[in-house]
Design a protein around this motif. Structure first.
Motif, mmCIF file in Angstrom:
data_model
loop_
_atom_site.group_PDB
_atom_site.id
_atom_site.type_symbol
_atom_site.label_atom_id
_atom_site.label_comp_id
_atom_site.label_asym_id
_atom_site.label_seq_id
_atom_site.Cartn_x
_atom_site.Cartn_y
_atom_site.Cartn_z
ATOM 1 N N LEU A 183 0.813 -1.240 0.085
ATOM 2 C CA LEU A 183 -0.062 0.214 -0.021
ATOM 3 C C LEU A 183 0.813 1.175 0.096
ATOM 4 O O LEU A 183 0.486 2.147 -0.769
ATOM 5 C CB LEU A 183 -0.815 0.100 1.177
ATOM 6 C CG LEU A 183 -2.075 -1.154 1.221
ATOM 7 C CD1 LEU A 183 -2.453 -1.069 2.644
ATOM 8 C CD2 LEU A 183 -2.891 -0.980 0.108
ATOM 9 N N GLU A 184 1.820 1.184 0.721
ATOM 10 C CA GLU A 184 2.944 2.313 0.848
ATOM 11 C C GLU A 184 3.586 2.536 -0.450
ATOM 12 O O GLU A 184 3.904 3.673 -1.000
ATOM 13 C CB GLU A 184 3.927 2.263 1.875
ATOM 14 C CG GLU A 184 3.256 2.045 3.385
ATOM 15 C CD GLU A 184 4.193 1.758 4.442
ATOM 16 O OE1 GLU A 184 5.416 1.240 4.139
ATOM 17 O OE2 GLU A 184 4.194 1.902 5.501
ATOM 18 N N LYS A 185 3.802 1.356 -1.328
ATOM 19 C CA LYS A 185 4.557 1.453 -2.408
ATOM 20 C C LYS A 185 3.690 2.057 -3.645
ATOM 21 O O LYS A 185 4.141 2.952 -4.298
ATOM 22 C CB LYS A 185 5.204 0.050 -2.832
ATOM 23 C CG LYS A 185 5.518 0.081 -4.319
ATOM 24 C CD LYS A 185 5.819 -1.496 -4.849
ATOM 25 C CE LYS A 185 6.373 -1.529 -6.244
ATOM 26 N NZ LYS A 185 6.646 -2.827 -6.648
ATOM 27 N N PHE A 186 2.417 1.784 -3.502
ATOM 28 C CA PHE A 186 1.450 2.201 -4.764
ATOM 29 C C PHE A 186 0.571 3.508 -4.234
ATOM 30 O O PHE A 186 0.146 4.279 -5.195
ATOM 31 C CB PHE A 186 0.479 1.205 -5.059
ATOM 32 C CG PHE A 186 1.117 -0.137 -5.870
ATOM 33 C CD1 PHE A 186 1.069 -0.011 -7.170
ATOM 34 C CD2 PHE A 186 1.352 -1.225 -5.283
ATOM 35 C CE1 PHE A 186 1.592 -0.938 -8.012
ATOM 36 C CE2 PHE A 186 1.978 -2.146 -5.902
ATOM 37 C CZ PHE A 186 2.170 -2.214 -7.215
ATOM 38 N N SER A 187 0.784 4.100 -2.981
ATOM 39 C CA SER A 187 -0.022 5.132 -2.578
ATOM 40 C C SER A 187 1.189 5.697 -1.831
ATOM 41 O O SER A 187 0.965 5.833 -0.608
ATOM 42 C CB SER A 187 -1.051 4.894 -1.735
ATOM 43 O OG SER A 187 -2.126 4.284 -2.434
ATOM 44 N N PRO A 188 2.234 6.527 -2.276
ATOM 45 C CA PRO A 188 3.134 7.221 -1.391
ATOM 46 C C PRO A 188 2.693 8.464 -0.670
ATOM 47 O O PRO A 188 1.744 9.103 -1.271
ATOM 48 C CB PRO A 188 4.251 7.566 -2.607
ATOM 49 C CG PRO A 188 3.872 6.709 -3.886
ATOM 50 C CD PRO A 188 2.592 6.145 -3.605
ATOM 51 N N GLY A 189 3.104 8.358 0.789
ATOM 52 C CA GLY A 189 2.377 9.492 1.371
ATOM 53 C C GLY A 189 0.855 9.195 2.081
ATOM 54 O O GLY A 189 0.740 9.980 2.915
ATOM 55 N N ALA A 190 0.371 7.865 1.766
ATOM 56 C CA ALA A 190 -0.699 7.347 2.558
ATOM 57 C C ALA A 190 -0.325 7.267 3.987
ATOM 58 O O ALA A 190 0.709 6.778 4.526
ATOM 59 C CB ALA A 190 -1.237 6.357 1.886
ATOM 60 N N ARG A 191 -1.494 7.389 5.049
ATOM 61 C CA ARG A 191 -1.096 7.342 6.480
ATOM 62 C C ARG A 191 -1.786 5.805 6.591
ATOM 63 O O ARG A 191 -3.116 5.427 6.586
ATOM 64 C CB ARG A 191 -1.985 8.390 7.109
ATOM 65 C CG ARG A 191 -1.484 9.711 6.763
ATOM 66 C CD ARG A 191 -2.085 10.714 7.826
ATOM 67 N NE ARG A 191 -3.521 10.641 7.588
ATOM 68 C CZ ARG A 191 -4.343 11.058 6.774
ATOM 69 N NH1 ARG A 191 -3.985 11.598 5.482
ATOM 70 N NH2 ARG A 191 -5.798 10.999 6.618
ATOM 71 N N ILE A 192 -0.710 4.826 6.949
ATOM 72 C CA ILE A 192 -1.126 3.407 7.202
ATOM 73 C C ILE A 192 -0.856 3.214 8.493
ATOM 74 O O ILE A 192 0.101 3.181 9.166
ATOM 75 C CB ILE A 192 -0.507 2.691 6.112
ATOM 76 C CG1 ILE A 192 -0.802 3.034 4.800
ATOM 77 C CG2 ILE A 192 -0.729 1.165 6.183
ATOM 78 C CD1 ILE A 192 0.044 2.379 3.601
ATOM 79 N N THR A 193 -1.789 2.521 9.201
ATOM 80 C CA THR A 193 -1.397 1.969 10.444
ATOM 81 C C THR A 193 -2.022 0.312 10.623
ATOM 82 O O THR A 193 -3.093 0.183 10.105
ATOM 83 C CB THR A 193 -2.749 2.623 11.355
ATOM 84 O OG1 THR A 193 -2.395 4.095 11.442
ATOM 85 C CG2 THR A 193 -2.333 2.234 13.097
ATOM 86 N N VAL A 194 -1.335 -0.416 11.021
ATOM 87 C CA VAL A 194 -1.307 -1.834 11.167
ATOM 88 C C VAL A 194 -1.772 -2.302 12.610
ATOM 89 O O VAL A 194 -0.917 -1.833 13.581
ATOM 90 C CB VAL A 194 -0.222 -2.633 10.633
ATOM 91 C CG1 VAL A 194 -0.517 -4.220 10.642
ATOM 92 C CG2 VAL A 194 0.088 -2.271 9.119
ATOM 93 N N HIS A 195 -2.834 -2.810 12.823
ATOM 94 C CA HIS A 195 -3.213 -3.106 14.140
ATOM 95 C C HIS A 195 -2.993 -4.836 14.329
ATOM 96 O O HIS A 195 -3.265 -5.542 13.349
ATOM 97 C CB HIS A 195 -4.754 -2.842 14.305
ATOM 98 C CG HIS A 195 -4.960 -1.615 14.211
ATOM 99 N ND1 HIS A 195 -4.703 -0.582 15.286
ATOM 100 C CD2 HIS A 195 -5.285 -0.521 13.108
ATOM 101 C CE1 HIS A 195 -5.139 0.674 14.913
ATOM 102 N NE2 HIS A 195 -5.427 0.657 13.696
ATOM 103 N N ALA A 196 -2.432 -5.009 15.256
ATOM 104 C CA ALA A 196 -1.707 -6.452 15.575
ATOM 105 C C ALA A 196 -2.854 -7.386 15.627
ATOM 106 O O ALA A 196 -4.074 -6.918 15.806
ATOM 107 C CB ALA A 196 -1.203 -6.509 16.953
ATOM 108 N N PRO A 197 -2.674 -8.588 15.368
ATOM 109 C CA PRO A 197 -3.456 -9.895 15.435
ATOM 110 C C PRO A 197 -4.655 -9.702 16.367
ATOM 111 O O PRO A 197 -4.046 -9.669 17.671
ATOM 112 C CB PRO A 197 -2.867 -10.891 15.199
ATOM 113 C CG PRO A 197 -1.507 -10.701 14.551
ATOM 114 C CD PRO A 197 -1.259 -9.041 15.224
ATOM 115 N N GLU A 198 -6.101 -9.772 16.312
ATOM 116 C CA GLU A 198 -6.715 -9.868 17.659
ATOM 117 C C GLU A 198 -7.587 -11.355 17.366
ATOM 118 O O GLU A 198 -7.812 -11.697 16.103
ATOM 119 C CB GLU A 198 -7.817 -8.820 17.574
ATOM 120 C CG GLU A 198 -7.074 -7.551 17.748
ATOM 121 C CD GLU A 198 -8.207 -6.560 17.925
ATOM 122 O OE1 GLU A 198 -9.180 -6.598 17.871
ATOM 123 O OE2 GLU A 198 -7.783 -5.147 17.911
#
Length: 228
Positions: free
Chosen positions: A213-228
């Motif tokens: 996602l960062e590669k194809f959308s440079p500058g996007a704000r991306i947050t990964v939430h740990a497995p639940e």
């Protein structure tokens, strides 16, 4: 996390080994499929073939666990396959994987490469929080049938993702609704990676998706939430 996600106690009881990773992304760039995502999908199909080593997708231990979960809530897994198994079958067929748009291609590539159900929803069309729950059968589900927009209803007891306006995905991850799907106008999204049992490294799949996602959308704000 801006969007609140919950898994009902009924679903936890049905499938205690279920885990999910949520990736929230803002400021995405979507576009028609191109050479970059097409290459990703082709590589994902090669990775899948290497993983299966001649087996059918439904014989993989992760897909065996998903089939058991589908059976537990009353679905017939050979007729309504989970999204990862359905995509895997297409990846291995002569026609290969469909090209939809950049964001969908990226998450489909992760789904196939890791043999894990992955979905993406447009945050701007989600109403309230999202819940994984067993349906009453009264909820609305916006879809297309015979080329026309229609509203269907899930079976009572079916596991569904839903928000305050209705069902966003039927039979856990079998079919996504039209109301919240990712289009070329989508800029904010939530991606859900779903694992059943110990046979999938959902955290690694989530990390790879975030990197793409960062590669194809440079500058996007991306947050990964740990497995639940």
């Amino acid at each position: 996390m801006t969007l609140h996600l919950t898994v009902s106690d009924e679903v936890r009881t049905l499938a205690p080994d279920f885990r999910h990773v949520a990736i929230e992304a803002h400021g995405l760039l979507n576009s028609p499929s191109g050479e970059g995502t097409s290459a990703l999908l082709d590589d994902a199909a090669r990775r899948l073939a290497a993983r299966l080593d001649g087996r059918a997708p439904h014989e993989d231990p992760h897909m065996v666990a998903w089939r058991a979960a589908y059976t537990a809530f009353g679905a017939k897994p050979s007729r309504t396959r989970n999204s990862a198994e359905a995509l895997a079958k297409r990846a291995l067929a002569d026609g290969g994987l469909p090209r939809i748009n950049t964001l969908v291609d990226v998450y489909n590539a992760i789904s196939v490469a890791h043999l894990i159900p992955v979905g993406g929803e447009d945050l701007d069309h989600i109403k309230g929080g999202m819940r994984l729950a067993r349906a009453t059968g009264e909820e609305g589900f916006a879809t297309v049938a015979g080329g026309a927009d229609v509203v269907e209803h899930p079976d009572a007891g079916e596991v569904v993702w839903c928000d305050d306006d209705g069902v966003t995905c039927r039979r856990w991850n079998w079919r996504q609704g039209t109301r919240t799907r990712l289009t070329e106008e989508s800029v904010n999204a939530i991606f859900l990676l779903e694992a059943m049992g110990p046979h999938c490294d959902v955290a690694a799949a989530g990390t790879e998706l975030a990197e793409l996602l960062e590669k194809f959308s440079p500058g996007a704000r991306i947050t990964v939430h740990a497995p639940e």
